[in-house]
Design a protein around this motif. Structure first.
Motif, PDB file in Angstrom:
ATOM      1  N   SER A  10      -0.619   1.729   8.626  1.00  0.00           N
ATOM      2  CA  SER A  10       0.513   2.641   8.631  1.00  0.00           C
ATOM      3  C   SER A  10       1.554   2.210   9.665  1.00  0.00           C
ATOM      4  CB  SER A  10       0.035   4.059   8.932  1.00  0.00           C
ATOM      5  OG  SER A  10       1.111   4.963   9.006  1.00  0.00           O
ATOM      6  N   MET A  11       1.099   1.742  10.812  1.00  0.00           N
ATOM      7  CA  MET A  11       2.001   1.312  11.883  1.00  0.00           C
ATOM      8  C   MET A  11       2.831   0.098  11.456  1.00  0.00           C
ATOM      9  SD  MET A  11       0.968   0.005  15.704  1.00  0.00           S
ATOM     10  CE  MET A  11       0.216  -1.499  15.033  1.00  0.00           C
ATOM     11  N   ILE A  12       2.179  -0.904  10.877  1.00  0.00           N
ATOM     12  CA  ILE A  12       2.886  -2.118  10.449  1.00  0.00           C
ATOM     13  C   ILE A  12       3.906  -1.812   9.361  1.00  0.00           C
ATOM     14  CG2 ILE A  12       2.601  -4.378   9.364  1.00  0.00           C
ATOM     15  CD1 ILE A  12      -0.127  -4.566  10.743  1.00  0.00           C
ATOM     16  N   LEU A  13       3.491  -1.016   8.374  1.00  0.00           N
ATOM     17  CA  LEU A  13       4.407  -0.643   7.299  1.00  0.00           C
ATOM     18  C   LEU A  13       5.599   0.141   7.843  1.00  0.00           C
ATOM     19  CD1 LEU A  13       5.088  -0.495   4.296  1.00  0.00           C
ATOM     20  CD2 LEU A  13       3.648   1.557   4.144  1.00  0.00           C
ATOM     21  N   LYS A  16       8.180  -2.118   9.587  1.00  0.00           N
ATOM     22  CA  LYS A  16       9.004  -2.861   8.623  1.00  0.00           C
ATOM     23  C   LYS A  16      10.071  -1.961   8.014  1.00  0.00           C
ATOM     24  CE  LYS A  16       5.390  -6.184   7.327  1.00  0.00           C
ATOM     25  NZ  LYS A  16       4.498  -6.669   6.230  1.00  0.00           N
ATOM     26  N   GLN A  17       9.676  -0.759   7.617  1.00  0.00           N
ATOM     27  CA  GLN A  17      10.616   0.155   6.982  1.00  0.00           C
ATOM     28  C   GLN A  17      11.666   0.649   7.971  1.00  0.00           C
ATOM     29  OE1 GLN A  17       7.897   3.125   5.436  1.00  0.00           O
ATOM     30  NE2 GLN A  17       7.826   2.146   3.418  1.00  0.00           N
ATOM     31  N   THR A  18      11.241   0.972   9.181  1.00  0.00           N
ATOM     32  CA  THR A  18      12.158   1.509  10.185  1.00  0.00           C
ATOM     33  C   THR A  18      13.196   0.478  10.600  1.00  0.00           C
ATOM     34  OG1 THR A  18      10.472   3.034  11.029  1.00  0.00           O
ATOM     35  CG2 THR A  18      12.317   2.542  12.480  1.00  0.00           C
ATOM     36  N   PHE A  19      12.743  -0.747  10.839  1.00  0.00           N
ATOM     37  CA  PHE A  19      13.667  -1.776  11.306  1.00  0.00           C
ATOM     38  C   PHE A  19      14.685  -2.141  10.232  1.00  0.00           C
ATOM     39  CE2 PHE A  19      14.976  -6.073  12.646  1.00  0.00           C
ATOM     40  CZ  PHE A  19      15.325  -5.781  13.962  1.00  0.00           C
ATOM     41  N   PHE A  24      18.569   2.977  12.591  1.00  0.00           N
ATOM     42  CA  PHE A  24      17.634   2.661  13.656  1.00  0.00           C
ATOM     43  C   PHE A  24      18.112   1.433  14.439  1.00  0.00           C
ATOM     44  CE2 PHE A  24      13.893   0.998  15.740  1.00  0.00           C
ATOM     45  CZ  PHE A  24      13.302   2.153  16.228  1.00  0.00           C
ATOM     46  N   LYS A  25      18.726   0.497  13.762  1.00  0.00           N
ATOM     47  CA  LYS A  25      19.280  -0.673  14.464  1.00  0.00           C
ATOM     48  C   LYS A  25      20.348  -0.240  15.453  1.00  0.00           C
ATOM     49  CE  LYS A  25      18.306  -3.956  10.742  1.00  0.00           C
ATOM     50  NZ  LYS A  25      18.869  -4.815   9.687  1.00  0.00           N
ATOM     51  N   ILE A 103       4.101   6.991  14.045  1.00  0.00           N
ATOM     52  CA  ILE A 103       4.674   7.233  15.371  1.00  0.00           C
ATOM     53  C   ILE A 103       4.411   6.050  16.295  1.00  0.00           C
ATOM     54  CG2 ILE A 103       4.496   8.689  17.420  1.00  0.00           C
ATOM     55  CD1 ILE A 103       4.146  11.080  15.578  1.00  0.00           C
ATOM     56  N   PHE A 104       3.240   5.425  16.195  1.00  0.00           N
ATOM     57  CA  PHE A 104       2.976   4.205  16.965  1.00  0.00           C
ATOM     58  C   PHE A 104       3.997   3.126  16.630  1.00  0.00           C
ATOM     59  CE2 PHE A 104      -1.850   4.834  17.861  1.00  0.00           C
ATOM     60  CZ  PHE A 104      -1.530   5.683  18.896  1.00  0.00           C
ATOM     61  N   GLY A 105       4.259   2.945  15.326  1.00  0.00           N
ATOM     62  CA  GLY A 105       5.226   1.944  14.905  1.00  0.00           C
ATOM     63  C   GLY A 105       6.613   2.233  15.453  1.00  0.00           C
ATOM     64  N   ASN A 106       7.035   3.501  15.363  1.00  0.00           N
ATOM     65  CA  ASN A 106       8.333   3.889  15.913  1.00  0.00           C
ATOM     66  C   ASN A 106       8.400   3.674  17.418  1.00  0.00           C
ATOM     67  OD1 ASN A 106       9.221   4.722  13.380  1.00  0.00           O
ATOM     68  ND2 ASN A 106       8.536   6.827  13.681  1.00  0.00           N
TER      69      ASN A 106
END
Length: 258
Positions: A10-13, A16-19, A24-25, A103-106
């Motif tokens: 979930s974090m990796i996906l 990728k989606q957030t960036f 977000f940029k 949330i970890f990914g964010n």
């Protein structure tokens, strides 16, 4: 799939989606520069200790919180409008693990905005950063990240049952910046608001970071205790809130827009 794999996947996906999102940029690269300039001009003639605390650290925390808050709240909104929130909630794996991975990914991406703010402030204003203890600062920063994750989980759960996610999401950033003392000491706030700020873990996280810059070890330990206490408190609140969400979903039968 075990719990660890669910969180990591979930974090990796999510990263990728957030960036891939332009907003977000902006939060990650442009907002840190703008907030650093704003705080830098506010504290241009302040003592060096205050300048470091409220410009170097303050702007970094401002952008760290902004990126995490917008992402975590925005994810609820995006999943709801895509009619996938119910699918995620009813998936065979625990909804909490999926959202923790998000949330970890964010958070990992948001940490970049923190360091962009810090580096930009040091280069632009040529302020040498003097730290009393790098060990205490590292511990304080790690606990700050944990406290931000905990409050983000609480907010995400809180918005899960709301159909006005966009409204609340847009009201999250600046009230927390003011209430939690990112831009100035909370002691300057009116007493009722100041006492309210002490409930939130980020308030104590900010104090802990600033305490690690100066030689004030007893104060550091006092703040550390309060940070741990409020963080644990919000973990318990999040657990109770999830049970409420689960009960309401069983009654309503949906989390989507319809």
């Amino acid at each position: 799939m075990n719990s660890k794999s669910v969180v990591i996947t979930s974090m990796i996906l999510q990263m990728k989606q957030t960036f891939a999102r332009n907003m977000f940029k902006y939060c990650m690269f442009i907002a840190p520069i703008l907030s650093t300039i704003i705080l830098g001009e506010m504290y241009r003639y302040a003592p060096q200790e205050n300048f470091i605390a409220f410009v170097v650290l303050g702007s970094g925390l401002w952008n760290l919180w902004g990126a995490i808050a917008f992402s975590s709240a925005g994810d609820i909104n995006r999943e709801r409008y895509s009619n996938t929130l119910s699918m995620i909630f009813s998936a065979p794996v625990d909804f909490r693990l999926i959202w923790l991975g998000k949330i970890f990914g964010n958070t990992i991406l948001s940490i970049c905005s923190f360091f962009i703010s810090v580096i930009f402030a040091m280069v632009l204003y040529r302020i040498p950063v003097q730290v009393y203890s790098w060990g205490l600062l590292t511990l304080a920063f790690a606990l700050t990240i944990v406290s931000f994750i905990v409050i983000s989980i609480f907010i995400a759960y809180l918005l899960t049952l709301s159909r006005r996610t966009t409204l609340f999401m847009n009201c999250l950033e600046f009230p927390f910046i003011l209430i939690c003392g990112f831009a100035f000491p909370v002691e300057l706030l009116p007493n009722p608001i100041m006492y309210l700020s002490f409930i939130f873990p980020p308030t104590w996280a900010v104090k802990l970071l600033r305490s690690s810059i100066v030689a004030d070890a007893p104060d550091y330990m006092h703040i550390l205790v309060w940070l741990l206490a409020t963080t644990i408190g919000f973990i318990l609140l999040s657990s109770l809130l999830y049970k409420t969400i689960f009960r309401q979903v069983k009654i309503a039968g949906t989390l989507d827009m319809a």
